[in-house]
Enzyme design. Sequence first.
Site, short mmCIF file in Angstrom:
data_model
loop_
_atom_site.label_atom_id
_atom_site.label_comp_id
_atom_site.label_asym_id
_atom_site.label_seq_id
_atom_site.Cartn_x
_atom_site.Cartn_y
_atom_site.Cartn_z
N ASP A 67 42.14 47.71 17.66
CA ASP A 67 43.58 47.67 17.64
C ASP A 67 43.76 47.17 15.84
O ASP A 67 42.64 46.72 15.27
CB ASP A 67 44.23 46.50 18.53
CG ASP A 67 43.04 45.29 18.91
OD1 ASP A 67 42.19 45.16 17.78
OD2 ASP A 67 43.30 44.73 19.74
N ASN A 136 44.11 36.02 29.12
CA ASN A 136 45.20 36.35 29.80
C ASN A 136 44.52 37.72 30.43
O ASN A 136 45.07 38.70 31.32
CB ASN A 136 46.63 36.74 29.36
CG ASN A 136 46.68 37.68 28.16
OD1 ASN A 136 45.69 38.32 27.76
ND2 ASN A 136 47.64 37.94 27.68
N HIS A 138 43.56 40.33 28.48
CA HIS A 138 43.71 41.43 27.85
C HIS A 138 42.40 42.01 27.23
O HIS A 138 41.45 41.11 26.91
CB HIS A 138 44.84 41.43 26.72
CG HIS A 138 44.22 40.58 25.54
ND1 HIS A 138 45.50 40.28 24.57
CD2 HIS A 138 43.21 40.03 24.90
CE1 HIS A 138 44.77 39.46 23.73
NE2 HIS A 138 43.43 39.36 24.06
N GLU A 143 47.99 44.09 27.24
CA GLU A 143 48.41 42.87 27.77
C GLU A 143 48.69 43.21 29.38
O GLU A 143 48.80 44.21 29.82
CB GLU A 143 49.75 42.55 27.26
CG GLU A 143 49.64 42.05 25.49
CD GLU A 143 48.83 41.07 25.16
OE1 GLU A 143 48.10 40.37 26.02
OE2 GLU A 143 49.01 40.71 24.02
P1 PGA Z 1 38.77 35.90 20.88
O1 PGA Z 1 39.69 36.88 21.29
O2 PGA Z 1 37.32 36.47 20.66
O3 PGA Z 1 39.31 35.27 19.32
O4 PGA Z 1 38.78 34.89 21.81
C1 PGA Z 1 39.39 37.63 22.47
C2 PGA Z 1 40.40 38.82 22.61
O5 PGA Z 1 41.73 38.27 22.61
O6 PGA Z 1 40.08 39.80 23.14
#
Ligand code: PGA
Length: 243
Positions: A67, A136, A138, A143
Amino acid sequence: MRIIKTKDYQEMSKAAAAILVAQVILKPDSVLGLATGSTPIGTYNQMVEKYEKGEVDFSGISTVNLDEYKGLDKENEQSYYYFMNQHLFDRINVDKDRTHLPNGMALDRQKECEDFERIIQDLGGVDIQVLGIGHNGHIGFNEPASAFEKGTHCVALAKETIEANKRFFDSADDVPKEAYTMGIGTIMKGRKILLIVTGEEKADILAKALWGEITPKVPASILQLHPDVIVVADEAALSKMPK
Ligand code: PGA
């Protein structure tokens, strides 16, 4: 699904890097699907270490990232392009022309999504896709939603995601509100998935994703249907694993 439980973040990073490096040694022209966020930083550091020790040659690989924020250019320090250069690409012998992220500055979003899908297709698909998981559920910026999105698309970021990511920006207002992301379908086409997870604050969502109902409300739950998933997670992240 294979689960590798590690003592802590450092061990998780070592195990994940060992898997990625083995992939490259076995198939020097591998297509690596990469991720950003705090979780993979240790993995990338370990990959750099192995490169510096002469254990692996990255000159034949191609990479695609999950992304990119919409509206941030490559030079913007918060862009994922910048992150990848800083944490990995500038530190190993990858050919930068073969590193691909969605272009956050693209004028035509539809075309950008199609172009990105075509890049992946032309590379012959992703051999191993690294994923983190959001609080959450994702994966990439897919999302929680009422349906699984298939291809690369442009999304409005969830409030929790903006909250979680504001730590990298001056304030929540500075976090871009939209991003390009591989779709669930794009991710699921990866031949192998490497999900890396650390910390107690991810334990609930990880348990839901791996052992709960498969639902677009927990996007990572779709991974239960993928035939080749390796989860590398530390004890804290796996503390809610069913007995
Ligand atoms: P993080 O993010 O590694 O910063 O916890 C993970 C994600 O949002 O996929």
